[in-house]
Write an enzyme that holds these catalytic residues in place. Structure first.
Site, short mmCIF file in Angstrom:
data_model
loop_
_atom_site.label_atom_id
_atom_site.label_comp_id
_atom_site.label_asym_id
_atom_site.label_seq_id
_atom_site.Cartn_x
_atom_site.Cartn_y
_atom_site.Cartn_z
N LYS A 1 2.06 2.13 -5.11
CA LYS A 1 2.70 1.59 -6.32
C LYS A 1 1.85 1.82 -7.57
O LYS A 1 2.37 2.03 -8.66
CB LYS A 1 2.98 0.09 -6.15
CG LYS A 1 3.95 -0.23 -5.04
CD LYS A 1 4.10 -1.73 -4.83
CE LYS A 1 2.89 -2.44 -4.30
NZ LYS A 1 2.51 -2.11 -2.92
N ASP B 1 0.81 -1.22 0.00
CA ASP B 1 0.00 0.00 0.00
C ASP B 1 0.84 1.27 0.00
O ASP B 1 0.45 2.30 0.54
CB ASP B 1 -0.97 0.03 1.21
CG ASP B 1 -1.87 -1.18 1.20
OD1 ASP B 1 -2.34 -1.56 0.11
OD2 ASP B 1 -2.11 -1.75 2.28
N GLU B 2 1.99 1.21 -0.63
CA GLU B 2 2.88 2.39 -0.66
C GLU B 2 2.45 3.40 -1.71
O GLU B 2 2.97 4.53 -1.74
CB GLU B 2 4.33 1.98 -0.95
CG GLU B 2 4.97 1.07 0.11
CD GLU B 2 4.77 -0.41 -0.19
OE1 GLU B 2 3.95 -0.73 -1.09
OE2 GLU B 2 5.40 -1.24 0.47
N LYS C 1 2.40 10.38 -0.40
CA LYS C 1 1.58 10.83 0.74
C LYS C 1 2.29 11.81 1.69
O LYS C 1 2.00 11.83 2.89
CB LYS C 1 1.06 9.62 1.50
CG LYS C 1 0.09 8.78 0.64
CD LYS C 1 -0.73 7.85 1.47
CE LYS C 1 -2.05 7.51 0.80
NZ LYS C 1 -2.89 6.63 1.58
N THR D 1 -5.80 -11.65 3.11
CA THR D 1 -6.92 -11.01 2.42
C THR D 1 -8.01 -12.05 2.08
O THR D 1 -9.03 -11.68 1.52
CB THR D 1 -6.45 -10.36 1.10
OG1 THR D 1 -5.88 -11.39 0.28
CG2 THR D 1 -5.41 -9.28 1.35
N GLY E 1 -0.36 14.33 -3.39
CA GLY E 1 -1.82 14.26 -3.42
C GLY E 1 -2.19 13.01 -4.18
O GLY E 1 -1.37 12.43 -4.89
N THR F 1 -9.90 -5.12 1.09
CA THR F 1 -10.75 -5.67 2.15
C THR F 1 -11.45 -4.60 2.99
O THR F 1 -12.31 -4.93 3.81
CB THR F 1 -9.89 -6.51 3.13
OG1 THR F 1 -8.86 -5.67 3.65
CG2 THR F 1 -9.27 -7.70 2.42
P1 IMO Z 1 -0.70 -4.02 -2.44
O1 IMO Z 1 -0.20 -4.58 -3.75
C1 IMO Z 1 -0.91 -4.54 1.87
C2 IMO Z 1 -1.01 -8.66 3.40
C3 IMO Z 1 -2.26 -9.13 4.10
C4 IMO Z 1 -1.66 -10.11 5.10
C5 IMO Z 1 -0.53 -10.73 4.31
C6 IMO Z 1 -0.87 -12.07 3.68
O2 IMO Z 1 -1.95 -3.27 -2.54
O3 IMO Z 1 0.40 -3.30 -1.73
P2 IMO Z 1 -2.32 -12.73 1.56
O4 IMO Z 1 -3.78 -12.51 1.26
O5 IMO Z 1 -1.40 -12.15 0.56
O6 IMO Z 1 -2.02 -14.18 1.83
O7 IMO Z 1 -2.10 -11.97 2.96
O8 IMO Z 1 -0.19 -9.81 3.30
N1 IMO Z 1 -1.21 -8.12 2.05
C7 IMO Z 1 -1.13 -6.81 1.73
N2 IMO Z 1 -0.96 -5.72 2.51
N3 IMO Z 1 -1.00 -4.39 0.54
C8 IMO Z 1 -1.15 -5.46 -0.26
O9 IMO Z 1 -1.10 -5.37 -1.60
C9 IMO Z 1 -1.28 -6.74 0.33
N4 IMO Z 1 -1.46 -8.00 -0.15
C10 IMO Z 1 -1.41 -8.82 0.91
O10 IMO Z 1 -2.93 -8.08 4.74
O11 IMO Z 1 -1.08 -9.41 6.19
MG MG Z 2 -2.78 -1.54 -1.98
#
Ligand code: IMO
Ligand code: MG
Length: 414
Positions: free
Chosen positions: A17, A14-15, A315, A127, A404, A285
């Site tokens: 990307k 969630d950076e 951010k 998730t 932003g 989620t």
């Molecule tokens: P983006 O690409 C943040 C986290 C889940 C959980 C762990 C394992 O948007 O950055 P999983 O469903 O993959 O087996 O869950 O990884 N997680 C993420 N956290 N951003 C994501 O994707 C994530 N994809 C999985 O919350 O802690």
């Molecule tokens: Mg994300």
């Protein structure tokens, strides 16, 4: 630049990307998701509209061909939804899915939930998109691949094996898979290497983040794939000989969703404020994200294992109005202070962060817009000093700053 840009998250996902991929994909021929499945949530805001992607690379809205590589998991429902979305938006290139990409099936989700329940208080907080079980079936060599969707009979016989193996009764609509997936299937290895051979540009859009890497993250509180830049080559079949640049994306603070160690986690008013201003709720989620200060030892580790060439910080505007901004520069563990993340990786739950403080910044929208127009030197002075300290302490240049959510609210450093 011709060649390959690899975009990776330097924290726990969630950076931002998705936005950075959109910005960097404008001159690209192809943009590729190389790991994970519909656990990712990549958002791009263009004008007043937010576009959310779980499966296709978000960068495809900038024009390049969307590609899903062998190392991904294809979630049929998310894929179908997003094909409809990009078709309605007039994306001109037909998406390409590797014939080797494994497909997420109903029992994967069921097993994901069951394992989480069995873990009880040790649950990972996945998730529940079936990620771990689908990668497990792949490694057991019993998974169903996108290239097999042309043959509904084969799918049915493989489904029977999976039902017996897992003791779960589920059905697969093989005809639906044929219709929705098989028209997009092809050889990604040949396609991408040919694009590069002819002087083209490829963006590899990572998902999740470095600290969620199955081998190099905070196991078992990780995802089930390698999120590191090197996996961008392994998962796509793009040869490592191509000129490439690794762009690490980090927030100006830190978040984590799901369980697992988070040394700089905050609670109370500051956390609440950052969560609300930053909209820190999961794209996939809807879960509230845990919020904390920057963790420099963890970021230094992330830069090392990815070989980060440039950093994009997102951010920065979210911290606006705080009187003080902090960053963790080391940990105290068993009474001893260390700056080494790897010394503490096995016991991150027990470390106490050591912070340095920076004066905050409080500016209006016009000030951010001025920085977008005029560049780095027009960033609010305290924000600029914070960022300059970050790049000095990480020894990596910050080439892009997002101020932003909208795609245009980006300061590119020349
Ligand atoms: P983006 O690409 C943040 C986290 C889940 C959980 C762990 C394992 O948007 O950055 P999983 O469903 O993959 O087996 O869950 O990884 N997680 C993420 N956290 N951003 C994501 O994707 C994530 N994809 C999985 O919350 O802690
Ligand atoms: Mg994300």
């Amino acid at each position: 630049m011709k060649g390959v840009d690899v975009i990776v998250g330097l924290q726990w996902g969630d950076e931002g990307k998705g936005k950075i991929s959109y910005v960097l994909s404008k001159q690209a021929d192809a943009v590729v998701r190389f790991q994970g499945g519909a656990n990712a949530g990549h958002t791009v805001k263009i004008g007043e509209t937010r576009y959310k992607f779980n499966m296709l690379p978000a960068g495809c809205l900038a024009g390049p061909r969307p590609v899903i590589a062998a190392g991904c998991l294809l979630d049929p429902e998310a894929f179908e939804r997003e094909i409809k979305l990009i078709t309605s938006l007039g994306v001109k290139h037909k998406p390409l899915v590797s014939e080797s990409t494994h497909i997420i099936l109903p029992h994967h989700r069921e097993l994901d939930g069951r394992i989480e329940e069995l873990r009880g208080s040790e649950a990972v907080g996945t998730t529940r998109r079936g990620i771990g079980p689908a990668y497990a079936d792949k490694m057991l060599r019993v998974g169903i691949r996108a290239g097999e969707t042309t043959d509904p009979q084969l799918i049915q016989s493989k489904t029977q094996l999976l039902q017996k193996l897992h003791g779960i009764d589920f059905s697969v609509d093989a005809e639906k898979l044929r219709q929705t997936i098989s028209p997009f299937v092809g050889n990604v290895e040949t396609y991408l290497n040919t694009v590069l051979e002819s002087g083209g540009r490829v963006v590899l859009e990572g998902a999740q983040g470095t600290l969620l890497d199955i081998d190099h993250g905070t196991y078992p509180y990780v995802t089930s794939s390698n999120t590191l830049a090197a996996n961008g080559f392994v998962s796509t079949g793009v040869a490592v000989k191509w000129k490439h640049s690794v762009i690490g994306v980090m927030k100006a603070y830190a978040t984590r969703v799901g369980a697992g160690p988070f040394p700089t986690e905050l609670d109370g008013d500051v956390a609440e404020r950052i969560r609300e201003v930053g909209g820190e709720y999961g794209t996939t989620t809807g879960r509230p994200r845990r919020v904390g200060w920057l963790d420099i030892p963890a970021l230094r580790y992330a830069c090392m294992v990815n070989g980060v060439d440039e950093i994009a910080v997102t951010k920065v505007d979210v911290l606006n109005g705080l009187s003080t901004v902090k960053a963790c520069v080391g940990y105290v563990v068993n009474g001893v202070e260390t700056e080494s993340f790897t010394d503490c990786l096995m016991m991150l739950d027990d470390v106490k962060p050591v912070y340095v403080e920076f004066p905050g910044w409080s500016v209006g929208d016009d000030d951010w817009h001025a920085a977008v127009r005029n560049g780095w030197d027009d960033l609010p002075p305290n924000a600029r000093e914070y960022l300059e300290w970050v790049e000095k302490t990480l020894h990596v240049k910050i080439s892009l700053v997002s101020v932003g959510e909208e795609a245009g609210l980006t300061v590119q450093r020349t």
